[in-house]
Design an enzyme around this catalytic site. Structure first.
Site, PDB file in Angstrom:
ATOM      1  N   LYS A  83      45.068  86.417  53.516  1.00  0.00           N
ATOM      2  CA  LYS A  83      44.729  86.432  52.164  1.00  0.00           C
ATOM      3  C   LYS A  83      44.253  87.557  51.716  1.00  0.00           C
ATOM      4  CE  LYS A  83      40.764  83.406  52.726  1.00  0.00           C
ATOM      5  NZ  LYS A  83      39.552  82.873  53.274  1.00  0.00           N
TER       6      LYS A  83
HETATM    7  O1  G3P Z   1      36.028  79.644  52.362  1.00  0.00           O
HETATM    8  C1  G3P Z   1      35.694  80.357  51.945  1.00  0.00           C
HETATM    9  C2  G3P Z   1      33.960  80.437  52.701  1.00  0.00           C
HETATM   10  O2  G3P Z   1      33.800  80.713  53.923  1.00  0.00           O
HETATM   11  C3  G3P Z   1      33.234  80.427  52.229  1.00  0.00           C
HETATM   12  O3  G3P Z   1      31.784  79.475  51.869  1.00  0.00           O
HETATM   13  O4  G3P Z   1      29.698  78.850  52.187  1.00  0.00           O
HETATM   14  O5  G3P Z   1      30.172  81.178  52.185  1.00  0.00           O
HETATM   15  O6  G3P Z   1      30.598  80.214  50.140  1.00  0.00           O
HETATM   16  P1  G3P Z   1      30.158  79.959  51.478  1.00  0.00           P
END
Ligand code: G3P
Length: 218
Positions: A83
């Protein structure tokens, strides 16, 4: 529709994986921090459990360093997806690593323009962040739709991995638009099973059943 779990919590992954619901896993530095585990150790454990792609994120900011870190991460298991962030250096690293035969997930995508560049750099997955766009009063789902339309117009085979999923509605909407994959926390996947009318109906059945005085089996 493929389901990836957005977590480095091995117990949560195991529970859903045993049900055949896990097509892959995504992690990031914040999720590694949350797990409290060593990145190599926890990522290896996840890769041994899940057959599909497991994203592990580089932390360097220069392309050469990202490539070096990506190759270290790829040594963990054959199903590692490297990634990289959607920066200019990240795109350079994506090109080199994908030309080298690695799966690459380009993350932190917030515009269709960024998604086009990722596809041209050979990304296996592009990760548009829905929830974080919603957080700043934009519509994350519009981005998924724009990327779907553009990728289909030109036959790009980069898979749209809808990320930063916060709700069941995000999953349904991403599915309707045709995102190839969604990655969500296990709690959001599990909440897909809940419906108040199911709970209400079950309570009624249980109450009526008690009144019959019957038992099934001994
Ligand atoms: O896959 C990306 C994710 O981990 C981000 O999620 O909820 O932290 O915006 P969030």
């Amino acid at each position: 529709m493929k389901f990836f779990l957005d977590t480095a919590d091995v117990d949560a992954i195991r529970e859903l994986n045993d049900l055949g619901m896990v097509d892959g896993v995504t992690t990031n530095p914040s999720l590694i921090l949350k797990s409290g585990r060593d990145i190599t150790e926890v990522t290896k454990e996840i890769c041994d459990m899940v057959a599909g792609p497991v994203s592990a994120e580089v932390v360097a900011e220069k392309a050469d360093d990202m490539i070096r870190e990506g190759k270290v991460l790829a040594e963990i298991a054959p199903n590692i997806t490297i990634k990289v962030p959607l920066t200019w250096d990240g795109l350079k690293a994506c090109k080199v690593l994908s030309d080298d035969g690695h799966m690459v997930n380009v993350t932190l995508c917030f515009s269709a323009a960024q998604a086009i560049l990722a596809a041209k750099a050979g990304a296996t997955f592009i990760s548009p962040f829905i929830g974080r766009l919603d957080d700043i009063h934009l519509d994350g789902m519009d981005l998924i739709a724009d990327i779907r339309e553009i990728y289909d117009n030109y036959g790009y085979d980069t898979q749209i991995l809808a990320a930063s999923i916060r709700s069941v509605n995000h999953i349904i909407e991403a599915g309707k638009i045709g995102a190839d994959v969604i990655t969500a926390p296990p709690s959001v996947i599990k909440s897909m099973a809940s419906h108040p009318l199911t709970d209400k109906g079950l309570a009624q059945f249980n109450a009526d059943w008690a009144k019959t005085g019957q038992k099934i089996g001994k």
